[in-house]
Design an enzyme around this catalytic site. Structure first.
Site, PDB file in Angstrom:
ATOM      1  N   MET A 133       5.627  -1.770  -2.044  1.00  7.24           N
ATOM      2  CA  MET A 133       6.538  -1.080  -2.956  1.00  7.24           C
ATOM      3  C   MET A 133       6.456  -1.706  -4.355  1.00  7.24           C
ATOM      4  O   MET A 133       7.346  -1.526  -5.179  1.00  7.24           O
ATOM      5  CB  MET A 133       7.964  -1.125  -2.421  1.00  7.24           C
ATOM      6  CG  MET A 133       8.067  -0.359  -1.095  1.00  7.24           C
ATOM      7  SD  MET A 133       9.701   0.251  -0.744  1.00  7.24           S
ATOM      8  CE  MET A 133      10.583  -1.277  -0.577  1.00  7.24           C
ATOM      9  N   GLY A 134       5.375  -2.452  -4.593  1.00  4.12           N
ATOM     10  CA  GLY A 134       5.143  -2.989  -5.925  1.00  4.12           C
ATOM     11  C   GLY A 134       5.928  -4.256  -6.218  1.00  4.12           C
ATOM     12  O   GLY A 134       6.503  -4.874  -5.335  1.00  4.12           O
ATOM     13  N   TYR A 135       5.916  -4.643  -7.490  1.00  2.00           N
ATOM     14  CA  TYR A 135       6.470  -5.906  -7.957  1.00  2.00           C
ATOM     15  C   TYR A 135       5.878  -7.043  -7.120  1.00  2.00           C
ATOM     16  O   TYR A 135       6.581  -7.814  -6.460  1.00  2.00           O
ATOM     17  CB  TYR A 135       7.998  -5.911  -7.934  1.00  2.00           C
ATOM     18  CG  TYR A 135       8.526  -6.713  -9.093  1.00  2.00           C
ATOM     19  CD1 TYR A 135       8.455  -6.202 -10.387  1.00  2.00           C
ATOM     20  CD2 TYR A 135       9.021  -7.995  -8.915  1.00  2.00           C
ATOM     21  CE1 TYR A 135       8.875  -6.948 -11.472  1.00  2.00           C
ATOM     22  CE2 TYR A 135       9.446  -8.750 -10.005  1.00  2.00           C
ATOM     23  CZ  TYR A 135       9.366  -8.214 -11.276  1.00  2.00           C
ATOM     24  OH  TYR A 135       9.776  -8.965 -12.347  1.00  2.00           O
TER      25      TYR A 135
ATOM     26  N   HIS B 283       2.392 -10.394  -0.982  1.00  2.00           N
ATOM     27  CA  HIS B 283       1.525  -9.218  -1.075  1.00  2.00           C
ATOM     28  C   HIS B 283       0.072  -9.651  -1.302  1.00  2.00           C
ATOM     29  O   HIS B 283      -0.860  -9.105  -0.712  1.00  2.00           O
ATOM     30  CB  HIS B 283       1.934  -8.336  -2.246  1.00  2.00           C
ATOM     31  CG  HIS B 283       3.336  -7.809  -2.184  1.00  2.00           C
ATOM     32  ND1 HIS B 283       4.322  -8.199  -3.059  1.00  2.00           N
ATOM     33  CD2 HIS B 283       3.921  -6.910  -1.353  1.00  2.00           C
ATOM     34  CE1 HIS B 283       5.442  -7.560  -2.788  1.00  2.00           C
ATOM     35  NE2 HIS B 283       5.238  -6.779  -1.744  1.00  2.00           N
TER      36      HIS B 283
ATOM     37  N   GLN C 263       9.294  -4.083  11.320  1.00  2.00           N
ATOM     38  CA  GLN C 263       8.462  -3.037  10.711  1.00  2.00           C
ATOM     39  C   GLN C 263       7.041  -3.101  11.264  1.00  2.00           C
ATOM     40  O   GLN C 263       6.423  -2.076  11.551  1.00  2.00           O
ATOM     41  CB  GLN C 263       8.447  -3.218   9.194  1.00  2.00           C
ATOM     42  CG  GLN C 263       7.443  -2.349   8.478  1.00  2.00           C
ATOM     43  CD  GLN C 263       7.540  -2.517   6.969  1.00  2.00           C
ATOM     44  OE1 GLN C 263       8.412  -1.944   6.345  1.00  2.00           O
ATOM     45  NE2 GLN C 263       6.668  -3.310   6.378  1.00  2.00           N
TER      46      GLN C 263
HETATM   47  P1  AMP Z   1       7.231  -4.505   0.298  1.00  6.14           P
HETATM   48  O1  AMP Z   1       6.599  -4.335  -1.028  1.00  6.14           O
HETATM   49  O2  AMP Z   1       8.434  -5.385   0.303  1.00  6.14           O
HETATM   50  O3  AMP Z   1       7.440  -3.195   1.015  1.00  6.14           O
HETATM   51  O4  AMP Z   1       6.186  -5.292   1.194  1.00  6.14           O
HETATM   52  C1  AMP Z   1       4.868  -4.824   1.335  1.00  6.14           C
HETATM   53  C2  AMP Z   1       4.172  -5.650   2.377  1.00  6.14           C
HETATM   54  O5  AMP Z   1       4.175  -7.008   1.985  1.00  6.14           O
HETATM   55  C3  AMP Z   1       4.851  -5.573   3.753  1.00  6.14           C
HETATM   56  O6  AMP Z   1       3.851  -5.526   4.767  1.00  6.14           O
HETATM   57  C4  AMP Z   1       5.612  -6.873   3.809  1.00  6.14           C
HETATM   58  O7  AMP Z   1       5.823  -7.347   5.117  1.00  6.14           O
HETATM   59  C5  AMP Z   1       4.671  -7.797   3.057  1.00  6.14           C
HETATM   60  N1  AMP Z   1       5.391  -8.953   2.560  1.00  6.14           N
HETATM   61  C6  AMP Z   1       6.518  -8.955   1.797  1.00  6.14           C
HETATM   62  N2  AMP Z   1       6.939 -10.221   1.594  1.00  6.14           N
HETATM   63  C7  AMP Z   1       6.074 -11.029   2.250  1.00  6.14           C
HETATM   64  C8  AMP Z   1       5.967 -12.432   2.420  1.00  6.14           C
HETATM   65  N3  AMP Z   1       6.832 -13.266   1.891  1.00  6.14           N
HETATM   66  N4  AMP Z   1       4.943 -12.910   3.162  1.00  6.14           N
HETATM   67  C9  AMP Z   1       4.035 -12.066   3.724  1.00  6.14           C
HETATM   68  N5  AMP Z   1       4.080 -10.726   3.611  1.00  6.14           N
HETATM   69  C10 AMP Z   1       5.081 -10.212   2.865  1.00  6.14           C
END
Ligand code: AMP
Length: 299
Positions: free
Chosen positions: A24-26, A31, A147
């Site tokens: 979802m960016g940022y 990521h 998830q």
């Molecule tokens: P999001 O942008 O929050 O939807 O996350 C996108 C992907 O990044 C998802 O598969 C999350 O599980 C992964 N992700 C987010 N935070 C972390 C983290 N701290 N360590 C590893 N993977 C992450």
């Protein structure tokens, strides 16, 4: 690096094996670790950046979600992405009858209880990404353990030919799991947020010492967070890693997960507990040599 906004353009640009990293960016180091893993394994790495309204129950949470596409493009490129897929809402959800995906059971407890409808939104957007891009492998963080179980179950249940790969949680040096939401923590809340991972690490130590009862592990987390007024714990549960069903005793591989608001910001975290050999996996810490600061990441 190409920035594309339609599924058709991504399909045309892809070459060889394709690894997809949905986000979802940022972007942060969590990521980037997924992008690096995809890059090591696949010829074309596609990073999707789409803040999916379907998975937000609370409109103010959606509005407050941070965004910075130029920064995301730069970081994803450094980490090895070939294509940034940044569709608009119409590309993702064309007008007409809504089509959605529901995965029963896996999404019911924990996040499903506290964020009704959230996992239908996640399953639907990930199914659309899988169908529209056709990746050979898709990389997800274990930070969102439920998830990951849901997406794996969906891909298997719908016969999608994609390898769903779970990747370790990336943490700040003090243990806080990286999250795009961390930027919304005030300084005071940030210093208290570290208590979430500290509580999980304390429970992992108990597990390492032989404790297998979910109730004891949960209680330790609950009691250690109850003393901090700005932390509002929603749940602490132990669940099977594949089915995400809540369990009473750790026999196989499970995760101890929590969700809490810290100063009003909702955060989730977990640790992996392996009842077969008694080991734990708490993820990995970033260091100042990481990509975000100019070097290689830790993963
Ligand atoms: P999001 O942008 O929050 O939807 O996350 C996108 C992907 O990044 C998802 O598969 C999350 O599980 C992964 N992700 C987010 N935070 C972390 C983290 N701290 N360590 C590893 N993977 C992450």
């Amino acid at each position: 690096m190409r920035v594309l906004t339609t599924f058709a353009a991504v399909r045309e640009a892809r070459e060889g094996s394709v690894g997809l990293v949905p986000t979802m960016g940022y972007l942060h180091e969590g990521h980037l670790s997924l992008i690096e893993k995809a890059s090591a394994r696949c010829d074309t790495v596609v990073v999707s950046v789409f803040v999916n309204p379907l998975q937000f129950g609370d409109a103010s949470d959606l509005d407050a979600y941070p965004a910075d596409l130029p920064r995301d493009i730069e970081l994803a490129t450094q980490a090895g992405a070939d294509i940034i897929f940044a569709p608009d809402i119409r590309e993702m959800y064309p007008a007409g009858p809504a089509v959605g995906v529901t995965v029963s059971d896996v999404g019911d407890a924990m996040e499903g209880t506290f964020r009704p409808g959230h996992f239908d939104g996640v399953a639907t957007v990930v199914a659309k990404l899988f169908a529209g891009i056709g990746p050979d492998a898709a990389f997800f963080g274990r930070k969102d353990a439920q998830q990951l179980a849901l997406v794996t179950t969906m891909a298997h249940g719908l016969g999608m030919p994609v390898d769903v790969v779970g990747c370790p949680i990336v943490r700040e040096e003090d243990g806080l799991a990286l999250s795009s939401r961390n930027t919304r923590l005030t300084d005071g809340a940030r210093s208290e947020a570290v208590r979430l991972s500290a509580a999980l690490f304390a429970a992992s130590d108990l597990f390492l010492a032989g404790e297998r009862h979910a109730r004891t592990l949960r209680t330790l987390v609950e009691e250690s967070l109850a003393v901090t007024p700005s932390i509002d714990l929603e749940y602490a549960e132990v669940a099977d890693v594949d089915s995400a069903c809540v369990i009473d005793e750790v026999v196989d591989v499970a995760f101890l997960a929590l969700a809490a608001t810290v100063g009003g910001v909702r955060l989730i975290d977990n640790v992996l507990l392996d009842g077969r050999d008694g080991s734990v996996d708490t993820g990995m810490r970033i260091d100042t040599q990481s990509v975000l600061y100019g070097g290689d990441t830790c993963c």
